[in-house]
Design a protein around this motif. Structure first.
Motif, PDB file in Angstrom:
ATOM      1  N   TRP A  70       0.805  -1.230   0.000  1.00 45.69           N
ATOM      2  CA  TRP A  70       0.000   0.000   0.000  1.00 45.69           C
ATOM      3  C   TRP A  70       0.838   1.280   0.000  1.00 45.69           C
ATOM      4  O   TRP A  70       0.353   2.340  -0.387  1.00 45.69           O
ATOM      5  N   LEU A  71       2.105   1.198   0.413  1.00 43.63           N
ATOM      6  CA  LEU A  71       2.911   2.417   0.519  1.00 43.63           C
ATOM      7  C   LEU A  71       4.283   2.221  -0.113  1.00 43.63           C
ATOM      8  O   LEU A  71       4.510   2.618  -1.239  1.00 43.63           O
ATOM      9  N   ALA A  72       5.200   1.622   0.643  1.00 44.16           N
ATOM     10  CA  ALA A  72       6.579   1.487   0.176  1.00 44.16           C
ATOM     11  C   ALA A  72       7.247   0.314   0.881  1.00 44.16           C
ATOM     12  O   ALA A  72       6.963   0.030   2.047  1.00 44.16           O
ATOM     13  N   ASP A  73       8.159  -0.325   0.181  1.00 50.31           N
ATOM     14  CA  ASP A  73       8.942  -1.427   0.718  1.00 50.31           C
ATOM     15  C   ASP A  73      10.046  -0.873   1.618  1.00 50.31           C
ATOM     16  O   ASP A  73      10.281   0.335   1.632  1.00 50.31           O
ATOM     17  N   GLY A  74      10.711  -1.738   2.331  1.00 48.37           N
ATOM     18  CA  GLY A  74      11.868  -1.337   3.124  1.00 48.37           C
ATOM     19  C   GLY A  74      11.808  -1.901   4.532  1.00 48.37           C
ATOM     20  O   GLY A  74      10.851  -1.658   5.255  1.00 48.37           O
ATOM     21  N   GLU A  75      12.841  -2.675   4.877  1.00 50.26           N
ATOM     22  CA  GLU A  75      12.928  -3.254   6.218  1.00 50.26           C
ATOM     23  C   GLU A  75      13.112  -2.151   7.246  1.00 50.26           C
ATOM     24  O   GLU A  75      13.927  -1.249   7.057  1.00 50.26           O
ATOM     25  N   MET A  76      12.361  -2.235   8.339  1.00 43.11           N
ATOM     26  CA  MET A  76      12.411  -1.222   9.389  1.00 43.11           C
ATOM     27  C   MET A  76      12.570  -1.915  10.739  1.00 43.11           C
ATOM     28  O   MET A  76      11.768  -2.771  11.087  1.00 43.11           O
ATOM     29  N   GLU A  77      13.602  -1.534  11.465  1.00 47.55           N
ATOM     30  CA  GLU A  77      13.747  -2.011  12.835  1.00 47.55           C
ATOM     31  C   GLU A  77      12.859  -1.130  13.713  1.00 47.55           C
ATOM     32  O   GLU A  77      12.920   0.094  13.626  1.00 47.55           O
ATOM     33  N   GLN A  78      12.045  -1.740  14.533  1.00 49.04           N
ATOM     34  CA  GLN A  78      11.124  -0.980  15.380  1.00 49.04           C
ATOM     35  C   GLN A  78      11.860  -0.488  16.624  1.00 49.04           C
ATOM     36  O   GLN A  78      11.595  -0.901  17.741  1.00 49.04           O
ATOM     37  N   LYS A  79      12.804   0.432  16.401  1.00 48.75           N
ATOM     38  CA  LYS A  79      13.637   0.945  17.483  1.00 48.75           C
ATOM     39  C   LYS A  79      14.017   2.385  17.167  1.00 48.75           C
ATOM     40  O   LYS A  79      14.523   2.675  16.077  1.00 48.75           O
ATOM     41  N   ALA A  80      13.757   3.283  18.102  1.00 50.49           N
ATOM     42  CA  ALA A  80      14.106   4.694  17.911  1.00 50.49           C
ATOM     43  C   ALA A  80      15.593   4.814  17.605  1.00 50.49           C
ATOM     44  O   ALA A  80      16.420   4.157  18.236  1.00 50.49           O
ATOM     45  N   GLY A  81      15.908   5.650  16.620  1.00 53.77           N
ATOM     46  CA  GLY A  81      17.290   5.877  16.224  1.00 53.77           C
ATOM     47  C   GLY A  81      17.727   5.043  15.030  1.00 53.77           C
ATOM     48  O   GLY A  81      18.719   5.364  14.379  1.00 53.77           O
ATOM     49  N   SER A  82      17.005   3.970  14.727  1.00 52.15           N
ATOM     50  CA  SER A  82      17.410   3.120  13.602  1.00 52.15           C
ATOM     51  C   SER A  82      17.033   3.785  12.280  1.00 52.15           C
ATOM     52  O   SER A  82      16.015   4.464  12.180  1.00 52.15           O
ATOM     53  N   THR A  83      17.900   3.604  11.286  1.00 53.10           N
ATOM     54  CA  THR A  83      17.620   4.150   9.965  1.00 53.10           C
ATOM     55  C   THR A  83      17.075   3.037   9.070  1.00 53.10           C
ATOM     56  O   THR A  83      17.331   1.862   9.295  1.00 53.10           O
ATOM     57  N   PHE A  84      16.318   3.449   8.071  1.00 55.60           N
ATOM     58  CA  PHE A  84      15.762   2.506   7.109  1.00 55.60           C
ATOM     59  C   PHE A  84      15.503   3.250   5.815  1.00 55.60           C
ATOM     60  O   PHE A  84      15.516   4.477   5.768  1.00 55.60           O
TER      61      PHE A  84
END
Length: 179
Positions: free
Chosen positions: A47-61
């Motif tokens: 629905w939006l965009a792909d991309g692995e995201m770590e659910q942790k403040a400060g992490s980049t994705f």
């Protein structure tokens, strides 16, 4: 979702501050399902965009948009838009199944707030620090169309081709939002 419930939330974004757009959707729950569509790359890609995201403040994705792939029916991509767009973001805040905030490129910020409402979930998207009116129209139409696709994915309804809807909505936001 019944027609009465659908009408309770205005589908159009509204300016809540001069450079801030807020848009809401009442979606079929539970909250865990909506959260997965926000944070799981494979589900978010639908629905939006792909991309692995770590659910942790400060992490980049990285978010990777391929809007041509969001519907089965093709539409014509407007001039100036690539088949794939990429943006690096950083997670600012995570409150699992309640709130997700991340940077929007170098200057903006987007928050997703989830509020259970019976068997449904009120999703509030707030996009802050939008640079100018041109971007406001693009962002407003973009979020609106992406959220329409999310709602269709959740309900099993047909998905309008992204670029057709985006262009229609961009014209509508041009009329709705002050110059």
């Amino acid at each position: 979702m019944t027609m009465t419930e659908t009408l309770a939330v205005n589908p159009y974004g509204r300016l809540t501050e001069p450079a801030t757009l807020t848009i809401e959707r009442l979606l079929p729950g539970p909250v865990s399902r909506i959260w997965a569509y926000l944070t799981d790359a494979e589900m978010r890609r639908k629905w939006l965009a792909d991309g692995e995201m770590e659910q942790k403040a400060g992490s980049t994705f990285e978010l990777v948009w391929r809007n041509d792939e969001l519907s089965d029916r093709p539409s014509v991509r407007p001039d100036g838009f690539a088949e794939e767009m990429r943006m690096t973001s950083r997670v600012l805040d995570v409150q699992v199944q309640k709130r997700l905030v991340f940077t929007w490129g170098e200057s903006g910020e987007v928050s997703f707030d989830l509020t259970p409402q019976g068997e449904e979930v009120l999703l509030t998207v707030t996009h802050r620090r939008i640079s100018d009116r041109t971007n406001l129209l693009m962002v407003g139409a973009g979020w609106h169309m992406h959220l329409d696709i999310l709602a269709a994915r959740l309900t099993g309804d047909p998905v309008e081709p992204f670029w057709d809807g985006w262009q229609r909505l961009r014209a509508a936001y041009d009329q709705r939002l002050p110059a």
